[in-house]
Design an enzyme around this catalytic site. Structure first.
Site, PDB file in Angstrom:
ATOM      1  N   GLU A 171       0.031  10.839   5.181  1.00  0.00           N
ATOM      2  CA  GLU A 171      -0.173   9.399   5.019  1.00  0.00           C
ATOM      3  C   GLU A 171       1.155   8.700   4.695  1.00  0.00           C
ATOM      4  O   GLU A 171       1.470   7.653   5.255  1.00  0.00           O
ATOM      5  CB  GLU A 171      -1.175   9.168   3.892  1.00  0.00           C
ATOM      6  CG  GLU A 171      -1.745   7.769   3.888  1.00  0.00           C
ATOM      7  CD  GLU A 171      -3.033   7.720   3.087  1.00  0.00           C
ATOM      8  OE1 GLU A 171      -3.940   8.527   3.360  1.00  0.00           O
ATOM      9  OE2 GLU A 171      -3.120   6.883   2.193  1.00  0.00           O
ATOM     10  N   GLU A 208      -9.733  -3.133  -5.982  1.00  0.00           N
ATOM     11  CA  GLU A 208      -9.612  -3.117  -4.512  1.00  0.00           C
ATOM     12  C   GLU A 208      -9.684  -4.543  -3.960  1.00  0.00           C
ATOM     13  O   GLU A 208      -8.919  -4.912  -3.068  1.00  0.00           O
ATOM     14  CB  GLU A 208     -10.705  -2.241  -3.887  1.00  0.00           C
ATOM     15  CG  GLU A 208     -10.512  -0.743  -4.122  1.00  0.00           C
ATOM     16  CD  GLU A 208      -9.337  -0.145  -3.345  1.00  0.00           C
ATOM     17  OE1 GLU A 208      -8.891  -0.746  -2.346  1.00  0.00           O
ATOM     18  OE2 GLU A 208      -8.841   0.915  -3.755  1.00  0.00           O
ATOM     19  N   GLU A 235     -11.341   5.954  -2.446  1.00  0.00           N
ATOM     20  CA  GLU A 235     -11.302   6.420  -1.050  1.00  0.00           C
ATOM     21  C   GLU A 235     -12.377   5.730  -0.204  1.00  0.00           C
ATOM     22  O   GLU A 235     -12.134   5.351   0.945  1.00  0.00           O
ATOM     23  CB  GLU A 235     -11.501   7.943  -0.992  1.00  0.00           C
ATOM     24  CG  GLU A 235     -10.424   8.761  -1.700  1.00  0.00           C
ATOM     25  CD  GLU A 235      -9.072   8.739  -1.002  1.00  0.00           C
ATOM     26  OE1 GLU A 235      -8.593   7.637  -0.647  1.00  0.00           O
ATOM     27  OE2 GLU A 235      -8.475   9.825  -0.828  1.00  0.00           O
ATOM     28  N   ASP A 284       0.827  -1.204   0.000  1.00  0.00           N
ATOM     29  CA  ASP A 284       0.000   0.000   0.000  1.00  0.00           C
ATOM     30  C   ASP A 284       0.865   1.258   0.000  1.00  0.00           C
ATOM     31  O   ASP A 284       0.489   2.277  -0.574  1.00  0.00           O
ATOM     32  CB  ASP A 284      -0.992   0.006   1.169  1.00  0.00           C
ATOM     33  CG  ASP A 284      -2.280   0.743   0.799  1.00  0.00           C
ATOM     34  OD1 ASP A 284      -2.755   0.573  -0.344  1.00  0.00           O
ATOM     35  OD2 ASP A 284      -2.799   1.497   1.630  1.00  0.00           O
TER      36      ASP A 284
HETATM   37  C1  LIG Z   1      -5.363   0.076  -2.491  1.00  0.00           C
HETATM   38  C2  LIG Z   1      -5.764   1.340  -1.817  1.00  0.00           C
HETATM   39  N1  LIG Z   1      -6.985   1.865  -2.085  1.00  0.00           N
HETATM   40  C3  LIG Z   1      -7.347   3.045  -1.465  1.00  0.00           C
HETATM   41  C4  LIG Z   1      -6.527   3.695  -0.608  1.00  0.00           C
HETATM   42  C5  LIG Z   1      -6.973   4.933   0.071  1.00  0.00           C
HETATM   43  N2  LIG Z   1      -6.322   6.073  -0.408  1.00  0.00           N
HETATM   44  C6  LIG Z   1      -5.275   3.116  -0.398  1.00  0.00           C
HETATM   45  N3  LIG Z   1      -4.399   3.675   0.461  1.00  0.00           N
HETATM   46  N4  LIG Z   1      -4.898   1.926  -0.987  1.00  0.00           N
END
Ligand SMILES: Cc1ncc(CN)c(N)n1
Length: 232
Positions: free
Chosen positions: A99, A221, A151, A58
């Site tokens: 983040e 996702e 999001e 991520d």
């Molecule tokens: C895979 C993924 N999808 C969404 C997000 C949220 N910004 C993230 N951090 N990573």
């Protein structure tokens, strides 16, 4: 996530195309927002090697997401016709700095060395998809729908890990609060309302493309969670 509330006024949730599409595609939406990996965080059974995989992957994803959001911001400045869109997106972009810093702290905490991590297939494919969405051919309404969905999946998923009855391990609550907090929920609602406003005036071709892109985000996702659960 902080600094995302641009107004203290509660923004009303409107029912529009996105909710219609979520109803129509409820099985993939549920699969993306209640994935076994997320449920395992909530019930405390999470395999920490999966969590570490998710963390590293991520981090790489978010680094690719920054240019995507910057592109949304540029489009908002040129194409939206509503000056407040820019503030909403700028707030989201600014919070990605925090983040990335958070990911670095977590990387040290969990001994995940980001410099040695290579993006796995699901991550590469998701990032390629984001790059394609940055094309100027893609309409503002479509990119905003995608942005909201990306999001919203995290907001829905991590908020679930904080709901009543959770057994989320204390060392993972930071991750859950990052996307499961109330400010992030309101920010997602602001993005959704922008997307809905654009979709109200969209042609049937653009609506079809936005629906397709929404489903594809949910698929990416889902694949991302699956990749994380695969561990190693
Ligand atoms: C895979 C993924 N999808 C969404 C997000 C949220 N910004 C993230 N951090 N990573």
């Amino acid at each position: 996530m902080k600094n995302l509330e641009t107004s203290s006024m509660e923004e009303p949730e409107k029912t529009g195309m996105i909710d219609t599409w979520l109803d129509k595609h409820s099985s993939i939406y549920t699969a993306a927002t209640r994935h076994a990996f997320v449920v395992s965080i909530r019930d405390g059974s999470v395999d920490l090697s999966s969590f570490r995989t998710w963390l590293g992957q991520d981090y790489l994803f978010v680094r690719g997401f920054v240019p995507f959001v910057a592109n949304v911001l540029i489009r908002a400045g040129k194409e939206s016709g509503e000056s407040s869109d820019m503030e909403v997106i700028l707030g989201g972009l600014a919070s990605l700095y925090d983040e990335i810093e958070w990911f670095k702290r977590e990387g040290s905490k969990w001994n995940v060395d980001f410099s040695t991590i290579v993006p796995q297939k699901a991550n590469q494919e998701y990032r390629r998809f984001l790059e394609a969405l940055m094309s100027s051919e893609v309409k503002y309404a479509v990119i905003m729908t995608a942005f909201w969905a990306i999001e919203a999946v995290y907001q829905e998923s991590f908020a679930h890990c904080l709901e009543d009855g959770n057994k989320t391990p204390a060392e993972l609550t930071g991750a859950c609060h990052r996307w499961g907090n109330d400010g992030f929920k309101k920010y997602c609602l602001s993005v959704k309302n922008i997307a809905e406003r654009c979709l109200e005036n969209a042609s049937s071709e653009v609506l079809a493309e936005a629906e397709n892109v929404l489903v594809r985000v949910l698929e990416h996702e889902l694949a991302f969670w699956e990749m994380s659960r695969g561990g190693n």
